[in-house]
Design a protein around this motif. Structure first.
Motif, short mmCIF file in Angstrom:
data_model
loop_
_atom_site.label_atom_id
_atom_site.label_comp_id
_atom_site.label_asym_id
_atom_site.label_seq_id
_atom_site.Cartn_x
_atom_site.Cartn_y
_atom_site.Cartn_z
N PHE A 38 3.62 -8.87 -11.38
CA PHE A 38 2.63 -8.71 -10.31
C PHE A 38 1.35 -9.50 -10.63
O PHE A 38 0.29 -9.21 -10.07
CB PHE A 38 2.29 -7.23 -10.11
CG PHE A 38 3.48 -6.38 -9.75
CD1 PHE A 38 4.15 -6.59 -8.55
CD2 PHE A 38 3.96 -5.40 -10.62
CE1 PHE A 38 5.27 -5.82 -8.22
CE2 PHE A 38 5.07 -4.64 -10.30
CZ PHE A 38 5.73 -4.85 -9.10
N LEU A 49 0.38 -1.02 -4.38
CA LEU A 49 1.21 -2.13 -3.92
C LEU A 49 0.81 -2.58 -2.51
O LEU A 49 1.01 -3.74 -2.14
CB LEU A 49 2.68 -1.71 -3.90
CG LEU A 49 3.43 -1.69 -5.22
CD1 LEU A 49 4.86 -1.27 -4.99
CD2 LEU A 49 3.40 -3.05 -5.90
N LEU A 52 -1.51 -5.36 -2.73
CA LEU A 52 -1.10 -6.44 -3.64
C LEU A 52 -1.04 -7.78 -2.89
O LEU A 52 -0.62 -7.83 -1.74
CB LEU A 52 0.30 -6.11 -4.18
CG LEU A 52 0.81 -6.93 -5.35
CD1 LEU A 52 0.26 -6.37 -6.64
CD2 LEU A 52 2.33 -6.90 -5.40
N ASP A 53 -1.45 -8.84 -3.54
CA ASP A 53 -1.27 -10.18 -2.98
C ASP A 53 0.15 -10.64 -3.32
O ASP A 53 0.43 -11.05 -4.44
CB ASP A 53 -2.32 -11.13 -3.60
CG ASP A 53 -2.19 -12.55 -3.06
OD1 ASP A 53 -1.23 -12.82 -2.30
OD2 ASP A 53 -3.06 -13.38 -3.39
N TRP A 54 1.05 -10.54 -2.32
CA TRP A 54 2.48 -10.83 -2.56
C TRP A 54 2.74 -12.32 -2.75
O TRP A 54 3.86 -12.72 -3.05
CB TRP A 54 3.35 -10.24 -1.43
CG TRP A 54 3.40 -8.75 -1.51
CD1 TRP A 54 2.62 -7.87 -0.83
CD2 TRP A 54 4.26 -7.94 -2.35
NE1 TRP A 54 2.93 -6.57 -1.18
CE2 TRP A 54 3.94 -6.59 -2.10
CE3 TRP A 54 5.26 -8.23 -3.29
CZ2 TRP A 54 4.57 -5.53 -2.76
CZ3 TRP A 54 5.90 -7.18 -3.93
CH2 TRP A 54 5.55 -5.85 -3.67
N ASN A 55 1.72 -13.17 -2.51
CA ASN A 55 1.87 -14.58 -2.83
C ASN A 55 1.71 -14.83 -4.32
O ASN A 55 1.89 -15.95 -4.79
CB ASN A 55 0.84 -15.43 -2.07
CG ASN A 55 1.14 -15.43 -0.59
OD1 ASN A 55 2.29 -15.54 -0.19
ND2 ASN A 55 0.10 -15.27 0.22
N VAL A 57 3.33 -13.16 -7.01
CA VAL A 57 4.28 -12.38 -7.80
C VAL A 57 5.23 -13.32 -8.54
O VAL A 57 5.43 -14.46 -8.15
CB VAL A 57 5.08 -11.35 -6.95
CG1 VAL A 57 4.16 -10.28 -6.41
CG2 VAL A 57 5.82 -12.04 -5.82
N SER A 195 12.59 -3.19 -9.85
CA SER A 195 11.75 -3.59 -10.98
C SER A 195 12.35 -3.08 -12.28
O SER A 195 13.08 -2.09 -12.29
CB SER A 195 10.32 -3.04 -10.83
OG SER A 195 10.26 -1.69 -11.28
#
Ligand code: CA
Ligand code: ZN
Length: 299
Positions: A38, A49, A52-55, A57, A195
């Protein structure tokens, strides 16, 4: 030489367009610092989550340019040491992983790591199995997101890729452009909840170039066994490739007939699932390094 690469040098894809952050020669070692999958965005149970900045990961630290590596070579990666942080994160949620339809919303939890064990609840702890989730080289063409596994490696999520293992990767571009990240303090086969125990850390690898041997997919070797690793959109397709790759290795390295190879693999080999939660599924087929007193000597 031993080099050091800090976690500020990261990529979110494997591509020949990525500029190398370090150049080494075959035989050199590199200590590679890594963020967790992450990008270290979840430090406490208050970090959600949802925000969270999913770009950001699955960062891999790199890429490392290995001077002698040319397309068609094999990059031999010996994993000398894995050090992990003293806390990790587990995560899952609605529509994530195999049980996603039974879950509501997103879930993440920070877990402490103490005395070689992951403290799951005050009553439950389990032993560490430190391993590398993302490890690979640039593909021949295009850009492959670091969350996706393939012939170039990438998000293999294969628990055999741990300390003292050797990973062989096909080289597709000059310099190989090697990178790794996404360490797990522990992960089970399948990674069914999406995960492992995601953790930051440091990996020391020795990078060597093997000339005159061609492989089409990653191969991992431990003290006990050698496994071909294959990824595909379905488990069935991945199984076919991993099994055929192992049959090919045995054909190349022994004088056995294809009938003997098929029956030997059926009798002593193991087909196992690595992960079923990434954009492509990954399996492995392993054979013992020694059968009786006979060394199969794949490499
Ligand atoms: Ca992963
Ligand atoms: Zn991971």
């Amino acid at each position: 030489m031993i080099y050091r690469l800090s976690r500020e040098n990261y990529i979110f894809s494997f591509s020949k367009e990525n500029q190398p952050v370090l150049s080494v020669h075959s035989g050199d070692e590199v200590e590679i610092e890594t963020m967790d999958c992450f990008a270290d965005q979840i430090k406490t149970d208050d970090d959600k989550l949802e925000t969270l900045d999913w770009n950001r990961v699955n960062p891999a630290t790199g890429p490392v340019f290995v001077h002698e590596a040319e397309p068609g070579d094999v990059l031999k990666v010996t994993i000398r040491k894995i050090e992990i942080a003293d806390q990790g994160v587990v995560a899952t949620g609605k529509d994530f992983g195999v049980l996603g339809h039974l879950l509501d919303g997103l879930y993440a939890k920070v877990l402490q790591i103490k005395d070689g064990r992951v403290i799951f609840t005050p009553e439950l702890s389990f032993p560490l199995n430190p391993m590398i989730g993302v490890i690979g080289v640039a593909p021949e063409e295009g850009e492959i997101n670091s969350g996706t596994p393939g012939p170039h490696g990438g998000n293999l999520d294969t628990k055999l890729i741990g300390e003292n293992a050797i990973l062989y990767l096909p080289v597709f571009v000059r310099g190989a452009l090697f990178g790794l990240g996404d360490l797990h303090a522990a992960m089970g086969d399948g990674e069914i909840g999406v995960s492992g125990v995601e953790v930051a850390g440091m990996v020391r690898v020795k990078l060597e170039v093997i000339k005159g041997k061609k492989i089409s997919n990653p191969i991992v070797k431990t003290s006990a066994l050698t496994a071909t690793i294959a990824s595909a959109p379905t488990l069935d397709e991945a199984v076919k490739t991993a099994v055929e790759d192992m049959a090919g290795l045995l054909k190349e390295n022994t004088s056995l007939s294809m009938e003997e190879i098929a029956t030997l693999m059926s009798a002593v080999g193991n087909l196992q699932v690595c992960q079923v939660v990434d954009p492509e599924k990954t399996v492995r087929f392993s054979m013992p390094n020694k059968i009786g007193e006979k060394d199969l000597l794949f490499f």
